[in-house]
Design a protein around this motif. Structure first.
Motif, PDB file in Angstrom:
ATOM      1  N   VAL A  72      45.855  46.395  51.743  1.00  0.00           N
ATOM      2  CA  VAL A  72      44.641  45.665  51.365  1.00  0.00           C
ATOM      3  C   VAL A  72      44.823  45.079  49.976  1.00  0.00           C
ATOM      4  CG1 VAL A  72      42.191  45.869  50.813  1.00  0.00           C
ATOM      5  CG2 VAL A  72      43.130  47.066  52.803  1.00  0.00           C
ATOM      6  N   HIS A  73      44.484  43.813  49.847  1.00  0.00           N
ATOM      7  CA  HIS A  73      44.484  43.156  48.537  1.00  0.00           C
ATOM      8  C   HIS A  73      43.092  42.631  48.261  1.00  0.00           C
ATOM      9  CE1 HIS A  73      45.683  40.824  45.081  1.00  0.00           C
ATOM     10  NE2 HIS A  73      45.173  39.732  45.623  1.00  0.00           N
ATOM     11  N   MET A  74      42.524  43.064  47.134  1.00  0.00           N
ATOM     12  CA  MET A  74      41.215  42.580  46.728  1.00  0.00           C
ATOM     13  C   MET A  74      41.408  41.278  45.954  1.00  0.00           C
ATOM     14  SD  MET A  74      39.744  45.087  48.124  1.00  0.00           S
ATOM     15  CE  MET A  74      38.037  44.672  47.761  1.00  0.00           C
ATOM     16  N   CYS A  75      40.819  40.210  46.461  1.00  0.00           N
ATOM     17  CA  CYS A  75      41.104  38.864  45.944  1.00  0.00           C
ATOM     18  C   CYS A  75      40.294  38.491  44.713  1.00  0.00           C
ATOM     19  CB  CYS A  75      40.841  37.828  47.041  1.00  0.00           C
ATOM     20  SG  CYS A  75      41.915  38.019  48.472  1.00  0.00           S
ATOM     21  N   GLY A  76      39.325  39.293  44.354  1.00  0.00           N
ATOM     22  CA  GLY A  76      38.461  38.945  43.233  1.00  0.00           C
ATOM     23  C   GLY A  76      37.062  38.624  43.727  1.00  0.00           C
ATOM     24  N   LYS A  79      35.841  35.934  46.754  1.00  0.00           N
ATOM     25  CA  LYS A  79      37.001  35.283  47.343  1.00  0.00           C
ATOM     26  C   LYS A  79      37.683  36.212  48.352  1.00  0.00           C
ATOM     27  CE  LYS A  79      38.206  32.530  43.233  1.00  0.00           C
ATOM     28  NZ  LYS A  79      39.278  32.257  42.229  1.00  0.00           N
ATOM     29  N   SER A  80      38.049  35.663  49.494  1.00  0.00           N
ATOM     30  CA  SER A  80      38.956  36.384  50.383  1.00  0.00           C
ATOM     31  C   SER A  80      39.831  35.417  51.166  1.00  0.00           C
ATOM     32  CB  SER A  80      38.186  37.299  51.357  1.00  0.00           C
ATOM     33  OG  SER A  80      37.507  36.546  52.324  1.00  0.00           O
ATOM     34  N   TRP A  81      39.914  34.182  50.688  1.00  0.00           N
ATOM     35  CA  TRP A  81      40.798  33.205  51.311  1.00  0.00           C
ATOM     36  C   TRP A  81      42.197  33.323  50.721  1.00  0.00           C
ATOM     37  CZ3 TRP A  81      37.485  28.100  51.437  1.00  0.00           C
ATOM     38  CH2 TRP A  81      36.564  28.201  52.491  1.00  0.00           C
ATOM     39  N   ALA A 254      30.153  30.589  56.206  1.00  0.00           N
ATOM     40  CA  ALA A 254      30.313  31.381  55.007  1.00  0.00           C
ATOM     41  C   ALA A 254      31.549  32.250  55.046  1.00  0.00           C
ATOM     42  CB  ALA A 254      29.076  32.266  54.816  1.00  0.00           C
ATOM     43  N   GLN A 255      32.045  32.597  53.858  1.00  0.00           N
ATOM     44  CA  GLN A 255      33.149  33.526  53.714  1.00  0.00           C
ATOM     45  C   GLN A 255      32.588  34.903  53.399  1.00  0.00           C
ATOM     46  OE1 GLN A 255      36.152  32.218  54.455  1.00  0.00           O
ATOM     47  NE2 GLN A 255      34.811  30.521  54.909  1.00  0.00           N
ATOM     48  N   LEU A 256      33.454  35.801  52.961  1.00  0.00           N
ATOM     49  CA  LEU A 256      33.063  37.161  52.682  1.00  0.00           C
ATOM     50  C   LEU A 256      33.029  37.434  51.190  1.00  0.00           C
ATOM     51  CD1 LEU A 256      35.332  38.934  55.273  1.00  0.00           C
ATOM     52  CD2 LEU A 256      32.983  38.202  55.534  1.00  0.00           C
ATOM     53  N   SER A 257      32.186  38.347  50.803  1.00  0.00           N
ATOM     54  CA  SER A 257      32.232  38.847  49.444  1.00  0.00           C
ATOM     55  C   SER A 257      31.767  40.287  49.448  1.00  0.00           C
ATOM     56  CB  SER A 257      31.351  38.016  48.517  1.00  0.00           C
ATOM     57  OG  SER A 257      29.994  38.239  48.805  1.00  0.00           O
ATOM     58  N   GLU A 258      31.812  40.902  48.313  1.00  0.00           N
ATOM     59  CA  GLU A 258      31.446  42.302  48.202  1.00  0.00           C
ATOM     60  C   GLU A 258      30.068  42.418  47.592  1.00  0.00           C
ATOM     61  OE1 GLU A 258      33.297  44.913  45.215  1.00  0.00           O
ATOM     62  OE2 GLU A 258      34.185  45.899  46.952  1.00  0.00           O
ATOM     63  N   ASP A 259      29.192  43.264  48.198  1.00  0.00           N
ATOM     64  CA  ASP A 259      27.918  43.522  47.564  1.00  0.00           C
ATOM     65  C   ASP A 259      28.012  44.850  46.825  1.00  0.00           C
ATOM     66  OD1 ASP A 259      26.376  44.345  50.765  1.00  0.00           O
ATOM     67  OD2 ASP A 259      27.778  45.474  49.513  1.00  0.00           O
ATOM     68  N   PHE A 268      30.285  34.538  50.329  1.00  0.00           N
ATOM     69  CA  PHE A 268      30.809  34.172  49.022  1.00  0.00           C
ATOM     70  C   PHE A 268      31.023  32.682  48.946  1.00  0.00           C
ATOM     71  CE2 PHE A 268      34.709  35.122  51.367  1.00  0.00           C
ATOM     72  CZ  PHE A 268      35.525  34.074  51.025  1.00  0.00           C
ATOM     73  N   SER A 269      31.200  32.202  47.714  1.00  0.00           N
ATOM     74  CA  SER A 269      31.233  30.765  47.482  1.00  0.00           C
ATOM     75  C   SER A 269      32.596  30.184  47.744  1.00  0.00           C
ATOM     76  CB  SER A 269      30.826  30.492  46.034  1.00  0.00           C
ATOM     77  OG  SER A 269      31.726  31.132  45.162  1.00  0.00           O
ATOM     78  N   ASP A 270      32.669  28.838  47.724  1.00  0.00           N
ATOM     79  CA  ASP A 270      33.909  28.128  47.978  1.00  0.00           C
ATOM     80  C   ASP A 270      34.848  28.239  46.789  1.00  0.00           C
ATOM     81  OD1 ASP A 270      32.881  27.369  50.362  1.00  0.00           O
ATOM     82  OD2 ASP A 270      32.234  25.384  49.680  1.00  0.00           O
ATOM     83  N   THR A 271      36.123  27.968  47.043  1.00  0.00           N
ATOM     84  CA  THR A 271      37.136  27.918  46.008  1.00  0.00           C
ATOM     85  C   THR A 271      38.065  26.764  46.302  1.00  0.00           C
ATOM     86  OG1 THR A 271      38.922  29.129  44.935  1.00  0.00           O
ATOM     87  CG2 THR A 271      38.582  29.556  47.260  1.00  0.00           C
TER      88      THR A 271
END
Length: 282
Positions: A72-76, A79-81, A254-259, A268-271
């Protein structure tokens, strides 16, 4: 190697109901448009490398929540793209942990693969030569697109369906069903990748013309697509079982983010530098 999007919510495209009803209910947690990225990697000899899962957020998951065979890599935050940065993570943690022998990497033209930084990094630090599959040709020439991704997502769909209808679930104070936890998703990913047999991997390379048989003995295997034409056994029936219900792959949004809970995912927002599953080469 291929990055592929996977959705948290995988409701089926059909259901059963009495004829004449005006409304049909479908079990869902309301997360149909939330997705994350899975990176599948295998070698031409059938060896499957660990799965890399890109998740949003900064805080790492506890080691006991990540099953063996999954990285698993946490993208920040938000972000998970996939990107050029996550490609370097993949090189270090999956492809070449000990890059002693020179390797040939065949992959698509996703912009996270084609930057000068990545080309130099692969050659000089990872001891890897690269061949790019032209955009629009991955459905014919990329082993993952030809033989891995579809059954992998079907097995994920099967796990999701089993959880929806008979698995342990939790609910919000208002009675809404919560999405499956990240730990459960990672376990589904591991199990789905395990279901793809080494023989399927080997055949996928030969079907896409990636072969070390310089005498041309594998050339007749190039380009087979349908089950009627395929000289190999249907990969989904290889174990004598019916294939699970197909996963929907047409959801946009939408993408994913952490709550606040690291085991839950949200929008989560675009990048600007990301993996786009609808771009040429994917």
């Amino acid at each position: 190697m291929d990055e592929t999007p996977v959705w948290i919510e995988m409701p089926g495209k059909s259901t059963l109901e009495h004829s004449g009803v005006n409304q049909v209910s479908v079990s869902s947690t309301g997360h149909e448009k939330k997705r994350y990225t899975v990176v599948l990697t295998a070698l031409a000899d059938g060896t499957k490398l660990p799965v890399l899962v890109l998740l949003p957020g900064v805080r790492p998951l506890p080691a006991n929540k990540v099953p063996p065979g999954v990285i698993v890599h946490m993208c920040g935050t938000n972000k998970s793209w996939a990107s050029a940065a996550t490609t370097k993570v993949w090189f270090r943690r999956v492809w070449c942990r000990e890059p002693s022998n020179k390797r040939l990497l065949v992959w698509d033209t996703f912009r996270g693969h084609t930057t000068e930084e990545i080309k130099q990094y692969a050659k000089e630090e990872m001891n890897t030569d690269m061949i790019y599959i032209p955009g629009g040709c991955t459905s014919k020439l990329q082993p993952a697109d030809v033989s891995w991704n579809r059954p992998f997502k079907m097995y994920l769909q099967e796990s999701y369906d089993e959880w929806v209808y008979s698995g342990a679930k939790t609910y919000t104070p208002k009675g809404n069903m919560r999405a499956p936890e990240v730990t459960m998703l990672l376990k589904w990913i591991k199990n789905a990748w395990q279901e793809i047999s080494p023989s399927i991997i080997i055949k996928s390379f030969k079907k896409t013309g990636i072969s070390s048989a310089l005498d041309g003995t594998d050339d007749h295997l190039l380009g087979y697509e349908s089950d009627d034409e395929d000289p190999f056994e249907n990969c989904l029936l290889e174990n004598g079982t019916e294939p699970p219900v197909a996963i929907s792959s047409s959801i946009d949004g939408a993408q994913l983010s952490e709550d606040s809970d690291s085991d839950k995912l949200s929008d989560f927002s675009d990048t600007d530098d990301y993996f786009d599953p609808d771009s040429p080469g994917h």
